[in-house]
Design an enzyme around this catalytic site. Structure first.
Site, PDB file in Angstrom:
ATOM      1  N   HIS A 134       0.838  -1.202   0.000  1.00  0.00           N
ATOM      2  CA  HIS A 134       0.000   0.000   0.000  1.00  0.00           C
ATOM      3  C   HIS A 134       0.875   1.255   0.000  1.00  0.00           C
ATOM      4  CE1 HIS A 134      -3.119  -2.811   1.389  1.00  0.00           C
ATOM      5  NE2 HIS A 134      -4.018  -1.872   1.145  1.00  0.00           N
ATOM      6  N   ASN A 165       7.952  -4.397   2.828  1.00  0.00           N
ATOM      7  CA  ASN A 165       6.525  -4.200   3.071  1.00  0.00           C
ATOM      8  C   ASN A 165       6.120  -4.586   4.485  1.00  0.00           C
ATOM      9  OD1 ASN A 165       3.688  -3.778   2.236  1.00  0.00           O
ATOM     10  ND2 ASN A 165       3.561  -5.986   2.478  1.00  0.00           N
TER      11      ASN A 165
END
Length: 288
Positions: A134, A165
């Site tokens: 994201h 991540n």
């Protein structure tokens, strides 16, 4: 300074429409994801003024803008990645409440507002070795189911290594959210970078992998620029992280601090150009 007026002017200029007309379009949306059934939001969809609040300090660029209910992004149709994603965080819109939504209830989905030829899909990420990372963090938008659902659109996603991540980038996101307990407003601009590397022949090359079948580019680095405001005084923090197997991913995030000028040069973006410099007191944890 008349921040709202400036933001209104900029928004109208870069989208070719007035904020009033844009607001009317937003208010007429039946669902932020028109190919799906409407989601029951925990709180009402935000007013048309929300984009101007988020983009208070100007747009870094105006390519393929996507105005979401709680963030704004620019999309790169060639690389199938965001160019930049902008958020405005406050204690009120990030703190857990009885209406807080669980991210496990949402799935990543292709953004059908993008033509199919320029669209990334979940198939690109399947068995690729990369996480779907994201840029507007899902946890930043947990106060409203519509807000969180929109963060799972693949236009908000870039390929990230698991160590980035799941650990380093995640730690940076948590730190960013924690700032709302110390500042009134936190503005966040995140994006991918494609940086050159010197090779054996002594020359610089930009090389990056692409994921099949839609040729989704794998960025070499990511940046996050944070502007935190309290009582009209601003602090600026700028981070750059490599999209590699990071040694000691739990190392302090301040090890990744980077001058804003370096990020702007690498990205080709002018970030927070309308930030009032005379009210800036800290840059990368140093007094100015």
């Amino acid at each position: 300074m008349k921040f709202r007026g400036f933001a209104t002017f900029v928004l109208g200029a870069v989208t070719g429409t007035s904020v009033h007309n844009l607001g009317q379009q937003i208010s007429e949306w039946k669902s932020p994801l028109p190919w799906k059934k409407p989601v029951q939001a925990a709180t009402p969809i935000l007013t048309p003024n929300r984009p101007t609040d988020i983009m208070r300090f100007g747009f870094p660029g105006n390519t393929n803008l996507k105005i979401r209910n709680n963030y704004v992004l620019s999309y790169d149709t060639r690389c199938r990645n965001p160019i930049w994603v902008f958020e405005h965080l406050t204690k009120e819109n990030t703190s857990p409440t009885e209406n807080t939504v669980d991210r496990s209830k949402f799935d990543f989905s292709a953004d059908h507002s993008v033509p199919a030829v320029f669209r990334s899909t979940n198939k690109d990420y399947h068995k690729s070795g990369f996480d779907r990372g994201h840029l507007a963090a899902a946890a930043n938008h947990r106060a409203n189911s519509t807000w969180m659902e929109e963060t799972f659109l693949l236009t908000n996603i870039s390929p990230q290594t698991p160590s980035l991540n799941q650990i380093a980038w995640n730690n940076l996101e948590k730190y960013t959210r924690s700032l709302v307990h110390h500042y009134e407003d936190v503005y966040v601009c995140s994006g991918p970078l494609y940086l050159p590397r010197r090779e054996a022949d002594g020359k610089l090359y930009v090389r990056y992998q692409v994921l099949e079948p839609n040729h989704v580019a794998v960025p070499t680095h990511f940046f996050k620029v944070i502007v935190a405001q309290k009582k009209g005084i601003f602090h600026l923090m700028c981070y750059m992280m490599p999209n590699t197997l990071i040694e000691n991913p739990e190392q302090p995030i301040d090890n990744f601090l980077m001058p804003l000028e370096v990020i702007e040069k690498a990205s080709g973006l002018s970030i927070c150009s309308a930030l009032p410099k005379d009210r800036l007191r800290m840059v990368n944890k140093q007094k100015v």
